[in-house]
Design an enzyme around this catalytic site. Structure first.
Site, PDB file in Angstrom:
ATOM      1  N   GLY A   1      -7.405   1.492  -3.133  1.00  0.00           N
ATOM      2  CA  GLY A   1      -7.435   0.195  -3.826  1.00  0.00           C
ATOM      3  C   GLY A   1      -7.284  -0.968  -2.871  1.00  0.00           C
TER       4      GLY A   1
ATOM      5  N   ASN B   1      -9.263   8.940   4.719  1.00  0.00           N
ATOM      6  CA  ASN B   1      -8.930   9.074   3.297  1.00  0.00           C
ATOM      7  C   ASN B   1      -9.971   8.406   2.410  1.00  0.00           C
ATOM      8  OD1 ASN B   1      -6.495  10.364   3.877  1.00  0.00           O
ATOM      9  ND2 ASN B   1      -5.390   8.445   4.020  1.00  0.00           N
TER      10      ASN B   1
ATOM     11  N   GLY C   1       0.796  -1.230   0.000  1.00  0.00           N
ATOM     12  CA  GLY C   1       0.000   0.000   0.000  1.00  0.00           C
ATOM     13  C   GLY C   1       0.827   1.278   0.000  1.00  0.00           C
ATOM     14  N   VAL C   2       0.103   2.376  -0.114  1.00  0.00           N
ATOM     15  CA  VAL C   2       0.737   3.699  -0.172  1.00  0.00           C
ATOM     16  C   VAL C   2       1.098   4.134   1.251  1.00  0.00           C
ATOM     17  CG1 VAL C   2       0.404   6.071  -0.961  1.00  0.00           C
ATOM     18  CG2 VAL C   2      -0.825   4.222  -2.069  1.00  0.00           C
ATOM     19  N   GLY C   3       2.223   4.817   1.424  1.00  0.00           N
ATOM     20  CA  GLY C   3       2.551   5.393   2.724  1.00  0.00           C
ATOM     21  C   GLY C   3       3.837   4.845   3.313  1.00  0.00           C
TER      22      GLY C   3
ATOM     23  N   GLU D   1      -0.614  -0.953  -7.080  1.00  0.00           N
ATOM     24  CA  GLU D   1      -1.290   0.242  -7.549  1.00  0.00           C
ATOM     25  C   GLU D   1      -0.261   1.351  -7.787  1.00  0.00           C
ATOM     26  OE1 GLU D   1      -5.191   0.891  -5.499  1.00  0.00           O
ATOM     27  OE2 GLU D   1      -3.965   2.503  -4.688  1.00  0.00           O
TER      28      GLU D   1
HETATM   29  O1  0RQ Z   1      -2.928  10.693  12.382  1.00  0.00           O
HETATM   30  O2  0RQ Z   1      -1.973  12.140  10.634  1.00  0.00           O
HETATM   31  O3  0RQ Z   1      -2.848  13.090  12.775  1.00  0.00           O
HETATM   32  O4  0RQ Z   1      -0.736  11.720  12.749  1.00  0.00           O
HETATM   33  O5  0RQ Z   1      -4.419   8.212  11.293  1.00  0.00           O
HETATM   34  O6  0RQ Z   1      -2.051   7.044  10.336  1.00  0.00           O
HETATM   35  O7  0RQ Z   1      -0.253   5.683  11.298  1.00  0.00           O
HETATM   36  O8  0RQ Z   1       0.341   7.781   9.994  1.00  0.00           O
HETATM   37  O9  0RQ Z   1      -0.534   5.670   8.870  1.00  0.00           O
HETATM   38  O10 0RQ Z   1      -0.300   7.321   6.930  1.00  0.00           O
HETATM   39  O11 0RQ Z   1      -0.163   4.798   6.649  1.00  0.00           O
HETATM   40  O12 0RQ Z   1      -2.315   5.933   7.130  1.00  0.00           O
HETATM   41  C1  0RQ Z   1      -5.174   3.605   6.910  1.00  0.00           C
HETATM   42  C2  0RQ Z   1      -5.154   6.088   6.828  1.00  0.00           C
HETATM   43  C3  0RQ Z   1      -3.090   4.822   7.442  1.00  0.00           C
HETATM   44  C4  0RQ Z   1      -3.885   4.780   5.073  1.00  0.00           C
HETATM   45  C5  0RQ Z   1      -4.348   4.818   6.572  1.00  0.00           C
HETATM   46  C6  0RQ Z   1      -4.348   8.195  12.716  1.00  0.00           C
HETATM   47  C7  0RQ Z   1      -2.864   8.389  12.992  1.00  0.00           C
HETATM   48  C8  0RQ Z   1      -2.478   9.422  11.953  1.00  0.00           C
HETATM   49  C9  0RQ Z   1      -2.572   8.184   9.731  1.00  0.00           C
HETATM   50  P1  0RQ Z   1      -2.057  12.015  12.133  1.00  0.00           P
HETATM   51  P2  0RQ Z   1      -0.540   6.595  10.172  1.00  0.00           P
HETATM   52  P3  0RQ Z   1      -0.732   5.958   7.321  1.00  0.00           P
HETATM   53  C10 0RQ Z   1      -4.121   1.168  -1.690  1.00  0.00           C
HETATM   54  C11 0RQ Z   1      -3.522   1.713  -0.464  1.00  0.00           C
HETATM   55  C12 0RQ Z   1      -6.643   3.349   2.824  1.00  0.00           C
HETATM   56  C13 0RQ Z   1      -6.235   3.372   1.391  1.00  0.00           C
HETATM   57  C14 0RQ Z   1      -5.253   2.333   1.055  1.00  0.00           C
HETATM   58  C15 0RQ Z   1      -5.062   4.745   4.116  1.00  0.00           C
HETATM   59  C16 0RQ Z   1      -3.343   9.018  10.776  1.00  0.00           C
HETATM   60  O13 0RQ Z   1      -3.094   3.661   4.871  1.00  0.00           O
HETATM   61  O14 0RQ Z   1      -5.571   5.779   3.725  1.00  0.00           O
HETATM   62  O15 0RQ Z   1      -5.156   1.296   1.663  1.00  0.00           O
HETATM   63  N1  0RQ Z   1      -5.524   3.532   3.716  1.00  0.00           N
HETATM   64  N2  0RQ Z   1      -4.477   2.649   0.063  1.00  0.00           N
HETATM   65  O16 0RQ Z   1      -2.658   8.818  14.324  1.00  0.00           O
HETATM   66  C17 0RQ Z   1      -7.802   7.198  15.219  1.00  0.00           C
HETATM   67  C18 0RQ Z   1      -7.183   4.960  14.944  1.00  0.00           C
HETATM   68  C19 0RQ Z   1      -6.071   5.395  14.162  1.00  0.00           C
HETATM   69  C20 0RQ Z   1      -5.932   6.765  13.956  1.00  0.00           C
HETATM   70  C21 0RQ Z   1      -4.331   5.706  12.912  1.00  0.00           C
HETATM   71  N3  0RQ Z   1      -7.385   3.664  15.183  1.00  0.00           N
HETATM   72  N4  0RQ Z   1      -8.011   5.884  15.439  1.00  0.00           N
HETATM   73  N5  0RQ Z   1      -6.780   7.669  14.476  1.00  0.00           N
HETATM   74  N6  0RQ Z   1      -4.848   6.909  13.179  1.00  0.00           N
HETATM   75  N7  0RQ Z   1      -5.069   4.759  13.508  1.00  0.00           N
HETATM   76  C22 0RQ Z   1      -3.569  -0.096  -2.145  1.00  0.00           C
HETATM   77  C23 0RQ Z   1      -2.446   0.011  -3.123  1.00  0.00           C
HETATM   78  O17 0RQ Z   1      -1.591   0.821  -3.099  1.00  0.00           O
HETATM   79  C24 0RQ Z   1      -2.464  -0.988  -4.113  1.00  0.00           C
END
Ligand code: 0RQ
Length: 502
Positions: A382, A378, A262-264, A288
């Site tokens: 995908g 977000n 995934g992205v990130g 993706e």
């Molecule tokens: O908050 O930005 O205020 O610090 O959510 O979380 O830990 O920085 O992780 O940037 O990887 O994002 C699922 C959103 C994770 C992303 C998600 C808060 C946390 C932080 C971001 P701040 P992290 P990431 C497609 C790939 C869906 C789309 C996808 C996403 C912010 O991975 O958008 O999969 N996924 N795309 O503090 C409240 C919780 C929390 C929370 C985290 N339980 N409750 N806040 N946060 N967990 C596939 C392909 O590429 C093929």
């Protein structure tokens, strides 16, 4: 011949209130910027003059500040699909101002073809090169595929952004295949290997529809990811350890299987850990996006072939790819997003899916998109395309968020994106929960003992004890007690299930 040259402001001036605009690009990469920078200014002017001005925006995935951020701030988005990572956009969605459909990226082009979004008034396509033929325009895409082929064919009018920031040799990477209409004559998508090219290297456009070409030179509004932390690195190591063990057990064949990551930052950490693990053979990526980490591994020969719909990289990294095209064109292909995320191909190739969750529950249901049920983060992107169809479907997440005040493992997800039926493995920095071949109770124990942060283990064990028996034990009164406690007291650790059972 030479098509009509227009300025970005002239392009923006042609768009009417209520129009639906579809854009090339996927993540910020390959998204047109010039016309939208003028359109958001125009929206402000129209509103100041007391006139309505809102448009629908359809893209391959997330886009960028100049498109959805500035337009959201200008209150100029009527409808938007399918994904966004923009903070300003998210704020206006969560204020209830924007009608946003969070849908699978792999379905987007198909849904446009089916007419689910009505007429597409405009397609705006960013190109790195242009063949201005009298009967056919050959539009050479820049740094991503997205939904460009479909929208260029179906839109009533097309604006081309000829962005000289990109190198015309980006065309060496593209494969713009579009499947036929659904129904009895639709053929299988003929991709058998990760690197197969089955279409053209350009998007064909009817020149009669092209109302103008905007020449520009605008760098990508590239997304910067958080640096790796000890936690994300540990998640990466745990993923690598899981895959090595699965290979030893014969679940994954010795030649390995293509990976989607995934992205990130976590995606970067996973790929780095895999690249460093001596027991993982050189591997392929069918994903993706390719991020910076994947590009580095391609250069080192650790990733031998990669397929994606976007190069989600910095401008420096993109330049490196353009400057070494003779090398990269042998190892990397950029597809349309419905092909990158196609269930048919993900299944055929046996892709191992690895995505990041916001929260997972005790039975393996997963939430990627909403905080405490209501607030959009977000979107699903995908992730479900891959998790539903993957050979093995893995979700990673840090075991806690917000300095430990939130557990990412909860009794019941407040919003479900990938269901327990589509999730095989959950991996946190604490460890690995392998859910395959296990019913609900064994899954719950596996997740609590292996993935949950030590602060939350007693809490979740207690939840299981107080739950009503059944195939999948739950307490309807206490299922959201941890979330409710966080909302009221700011820390899930303060939960008292007794309060909810009175
Ligand atoms: O908050 O930005 O205020 O610090 O959510 O979380 O830990 O920085 O992780 O940037 O990887 O994002 C699922 C959103 C994770 C992303 C998600 C808060 C946390 C932080 C971001 P701040 P992290 P990431 C497609 C790939 C869906 C789309 C996808 C996403 C912010 O991975 O958008 O999969 N996924 N795309 O503090 C409240 C919780 C929390 C929370 C985290 N339980 N409750 N806040 N946060 N967990 C596939 C392909 O590429 C093929």
């Amino acid at each position: 011949m030479t098509y009509n040259r227009i300025t970005a402001a002239e392009g923006a001036a042609m768009i009417k209130d209520g129009d639906y605009i579809a854009l090339s690009g996927f993540t910020p990469n390959g998204v047109p910027k010039a016309v939208f920078r003028e359109l958001s200014k125009r929206a402000v002017r129209e509103h100041e003059a007391g006139k309505p001005f809102q448009v629908g925006i359809l893209t391959g995935a997330s886009s960028l500040q100049s498109v959805e951020g500035d337009m959201a701030n200008a209150h100029a988005i009527k409808f938007r699909a399918p994904f966004s990572t923009n903070k300003d956009f998210r704020t206006h969605v969560n204020l209830g101002e924007i009608d946003y459909e969070d849908t699978h990226l792999g379905n987007m082009a198909e849904r446009i073809r089916h007419g689910f979004y009505g007429t597409i008034d405009w397609a705006i396509i960013e190109v790195s090169d242009l063949d201005e033929g009298a009967s056919e325009c050959k539009a050479y895409l820049s740094s991503s595929g997205g939904i460009s082929t479909t929208i260029a064919r179906l839109a009533k009018k097309v604006i081309i952004e000829y962005n000289h920031f990109h190198n015309p040799n980006s065309k060496c990477l593209h494969d713009t295949y579009e499947p036929g209409e659904c129904g009895f004559d639709r053929q299988p998508i003929p991709i058998i290997h990760v690197i197969d090219k089955v279409g053209k290297n350009y998007v064909p456009i009817d020149p009669k529809k092209i109302v103008g070409v905007v020449e520009c030179n605008i760098p990508e509004e590239a997304r910067v990811f958080k640096p790796l932390t000890p936690e994300t690195k540990q998640m990466g190591y745990n993923v690598a350890e899981f895959l090595v063990n699965d290979m030893k057990q014969g679940h994954i064949p010795p030649q390995f299987l293509p990976l989607q990551s995934g992205v990130g930052a976590t995606g970067n950490a996973v790929l780095e850990a895999l690249g460093q693990n001596p027991h993982i053979p050189h591997f392929k990526v069918y994903s993706e996006v390719v991020q910076e980490s994947a590009i580095g591994l391609i250069q080192k020969g650790i990733i031998t072939e990669a397929s994606a719909t976007a190069m989600t990289v910095t401008n420096e990294c993109l330049k490196k790819i353009y400057d070494n095209m003779d090398f990269f064109k042998k190892h990397l292909v950029i597809r349309q997003s419905e092909i990158a995320n196609s269930p048919e191909i993900i299944r055929r190739l046996g892709v191992i899916a690895i995505n990041t969750a916001i929260e997972c529950d005790l039975y393996g249901n997963e939430n990627s998109s909403h905080i405490c049920g209501a607030r959009l983060m977000n979107g699903i992107g995908g992730s479900c395309d891959y998790e539903r169809n993957g050979y093995i479907s893995i979700f990673t997440t840090a075991s806690t968020a917000k300095n430990g005040c939130i557990s990412a493992i909860v009794p019941m997800c407040t919003h479900v994106d990938s269901t327990e039926h589509d999730v095989d493995v959950i991996i946190t920095e604490q460890g690995i929960a392998d859910l395959r071949g296990k019913g609900p109770l064994r899954r719950a124990h596996e997740i609590i003992e292996n993935c949950v942060h030590p602060d939350y283990k007693p809490i979740l064990r207690e939840y299981l004890k107080i739950s009503d028996r059944g195939h999948e034990p739950q307490s309807l009164r206490a299922a959201f007690a941890m979330h409710d406690t966080f909302m009221r007291k700011g820390d899930m650790r303060l939960v008292d299930f007794g309060e909810y059972l009175k």
